[in-house]
Scaffold this motif. Structure first.
Motif, PDB file in Angstrom:
ATOM      1  N   UNK A  28       0.916  -1.046   0.062  1.00  0.00           N
ATOM      2  CA  UNK A  28      -0.063  -0.036   0.066  1.00  0.00           C
ATOM      3  C   UNK A  28       0.991   1.297   0.048  1.00  0.00           C
ATOM      4  N   UNK A  29       1.911   1.289   0.745  1.00  0.00           N
ATOM      5  CA  UNK A  29       2.797   2.300   0.923  1.00  0.00           C
ATOM      6  C   UNK A  29       3.461   2.576  -0.511  1.00  0.00           C
ATOM      7  N   UNK A  30       3.937   1.444  -1.098  1.00  0.00           N
ATOM      8  CA  UNK A  30       4.493   1.483  -2.485  1.00  0.00           C
ATOM      9  C   UNK A  30       3.546   2.215  -3.500  1.00  0.00           C
ATOM     10  N   UNK A  31       2.183   1.583  -3.378  1.00  0.00           N
ATOM     11  CA  UNK A  31       1.216   2.269  -4.344  1.00  0.00           C
ATOM     12  C   UNK A  31       0.949   3.690  -4.078  1.00  0.00           C
ATOM     13  N   UNK A  32       1.011   4.133  -2.881  1.00  0.00           N
ATOM     14  CA  UNK A  32       0.974   5.570  -2.619  1.00  0.00           C
ATOM     15  C   UNK A  32       1.769   6.406  -2.921  1.00  0.00           C
ATOM     16  N   UNK A  33       3.089   5.968  -2.771  1.00  0.00           N
ATOM     17  CA  UNK A  33       4.336   6.549  -3.298  1.00  0.00           C
ATOM     18  C   UNK A  33       4.326   6.976  -4.879  1.00  0.00           C
ATOM     19  N   UNK A  34       3.977   5.565  -5.508  1.00  0.00           N
ATOM     20  CA  UNK A  34       3.756   5.712  -6.974  1.00  0.00           C
ATOM     21  C   UNK A  34       2.551   6.773  -7.298  1.00  0.00           C
ATOM     22  N   UNK A  35       1.571   6.508  -6.786  1.00  0.00           N
ATOM     23  CA  UNK A  35       0.511   7.442  -6.946  1.00  0.00           C
ATOM     24  C   UNK A  35       0.882   9.112  -6.980  1.00  0.00           C
ATOM     25  N   UNK A  36       1.619   9.399  -5.539  1.00  0.00           N
ATOM     26  CA  UNK A  36       2.125  10.705  -5.388  1.00  0.00           C
ATOM     27  C   UNK A  36       3.026  11.256  -6.469  1.00  0.00           C
ATOM     28  N   UNK A  37       4.060  10.231  -6.621  1.00  0.00           N
ATOM     29  CA  UNK A  37       5.067  10.462  -7.709  1.00  0.00           C
ATOM     30  C   UNK A  37       4.283  11.017  -9.209  1.00  0.00           C
ATOM     31  N   UNK A  38       3.386  10.086  -9.463  1.00  0.00           N
ATOM     32  CA  UNK A  38       2.443  10.189 -10.711  1.00  0.00           C
ATOM     33  C   UNK A  38       1.935  11.632 -10.727  1.00  0.00           C
ATOM     34  N   UNK A  39       1.198  12.178  -9.624  1.00  0.00           N
ATOM     35  CA  UNK A  39       0.576  13.053  -9.553  1.00  0.00           C
ATOM     36  C   UNK A  39       1.511  14.466  -9.564  1.00  0.00           C
ATOM     37  N   UNK A  40       2.589  14.257  -8.904  1.00  0.00           N
ATOM     38  CA  UNK A  40       3.584  15.543  -9.114  1.00  0.00           C
ATOM     39  C   UNK A  40       4.144  15.595 -10.494  1.00  0.00           C
ATOM     40  N   UNK A  41       4.450  14.643 -11.138  1.00  0.00           N
ATOM     41  CA  UNK A  41       4.925  14.635 -12.552  1.00  0.00           C
ATOM     42  C   UNK A  41       3.779  15.460 -13.477  1.00  0.00           C
ATOM     43  N   UNK A  42       2.492  14.751 -13.262  1.00  0.00           N
ATOM     44  CA  UNK A  42       1.422  15.511 -14.013  1.00  0.00           C
ATOM     45  C   UNK A  42       1.198  16.894 -13.659  1.00  0.00           C
ATOM     46  N   UNK A  43       1.315  17.376 -12.485  1.00  0.00           N
ATOM     47  CA  UNK A  43       1.205  18.647 -12.099  1.00  0.00           C
ATOM     48  C   UNK A  43       2.349  19.502 -12.847  1.00  0.00           C
ATOM     49  N   UNK A  44       3.549  19.114 -12.657  1.00  0.00           N
ATOM     50  CA  UNK A  44       4.553  19.727 -13.269  1.00  0.00           C
ATOM     51  C   UNK A  44       4.427  19.931 -14.646  1.00  0.00           C
ATOM     52  N   UNK A  45       3.863  19.073 -15.364  1.00  0.00           N
ATOM     53  CA  UNK A  45       3.799  19.050 -16.695  1.00  0.00           C
ATOM     54  C   UNK A  45       2.725  20.091 -17.069  1.00  0.00           C
ATOM     55  N   UNK A  46       1.553  19.799 -16.305  1.00  0.00           N
ATOM     56  CA  UNK A  46       0.566  20.912 -16.426  1.00  0.00           C
ATOM     57  C   UNK A  46       1.056  22.591 -16.377  1.00  0.00           C
ATOM     58  N   UNK A  47       1.957  22.415 -15.479  1.00  0.00           N
ATOM     59  CA  UNK A  47       2.271  23.913 -15.031  1.00  0.00           C
ATOM     60  C   UNK A  47       3.251  24.464 -15.957  1.00  0.00           C
ATOM     61  N   UNK A  48       4.077  23.451 -16.425  1.00  0.00           N
ATOM     62  CA  UNK A  48       5.067  23.812 -17.402  1.00  0.00           C
ATOM     63  C   UNK A  48       4.298  24.181 -18.783  1.00  0.00           C
ATOM     64  N   UNK A  49       3.501  23.555 -19.220  1.00  0.00           N
ATOM     65  CA  UNK A  49       2.637  23.788 -20.307  1.00  0.00           C
ATOM     66  C   UNK A  49       1.857  25.078 -20.281  1.00  0.00           C
ATOM     67  N   UNK A  50       1.355  25.336 -19.081  1.00  0.00           N
ATOM     68  CA  UNK A  50       0.466  26.335 -18.858  1.00  0.00           C
ATOM     69  C   UNK A  50       1.405  27.697 -19.106  1.00  0.00           C
TER      70      UNK A  50
END
Length: 105
Positions: A28-50
């Protein structure tokens, strides 16, 4: 955070700890860490694109202003009447005599 208060978050966490067996916590901890990492990368891409879009809009703004002023100047010059230097000619119209049916002889 996501429209829930800290107390609600703690209750959800407590229920998760009680429901999930201890042997599954690392997964569960590994899954949550992957989810947080994915969300952070997604937010960085959205911010960079905007930011790139914002820079592009700022670059195009002077061009849009130039097009708008040029278009309005052109339309204003076309819509104004042309001033003629030649004298105006008087147009004579031939008058037609109107003959009524009753006036015929």
């Amino acid at each position: 955070m996501f429209g829930i208060s800290w107390s609600e978050f703690l209750v959800i966490l407590l229920v998760g700890v009680l429901v999930i067996p201890a042997r599954m916590w690392p997964d569960v901890a590994r899954f949550l860490a992957q989810a947080v990492t994915f969300i952070r990368k997604l937010i960085w891409k959205i911010t960079d694109t905007s930011e790139q879009i914002k820079k592009q809009i700022d670059l195009e703004k002077p061009i849009d202003d130039l097009i708008r002023t040029t278009s309005s100047d052109l339309l204003n010059s076309v819509s104004q009447p042309i001033k003629s230097t030649a004298p105006k000619k008087k147009v004579r119209r031939a008058r037609k005599s109107v003959v009524k049916d009753g006036d015929k002889k």
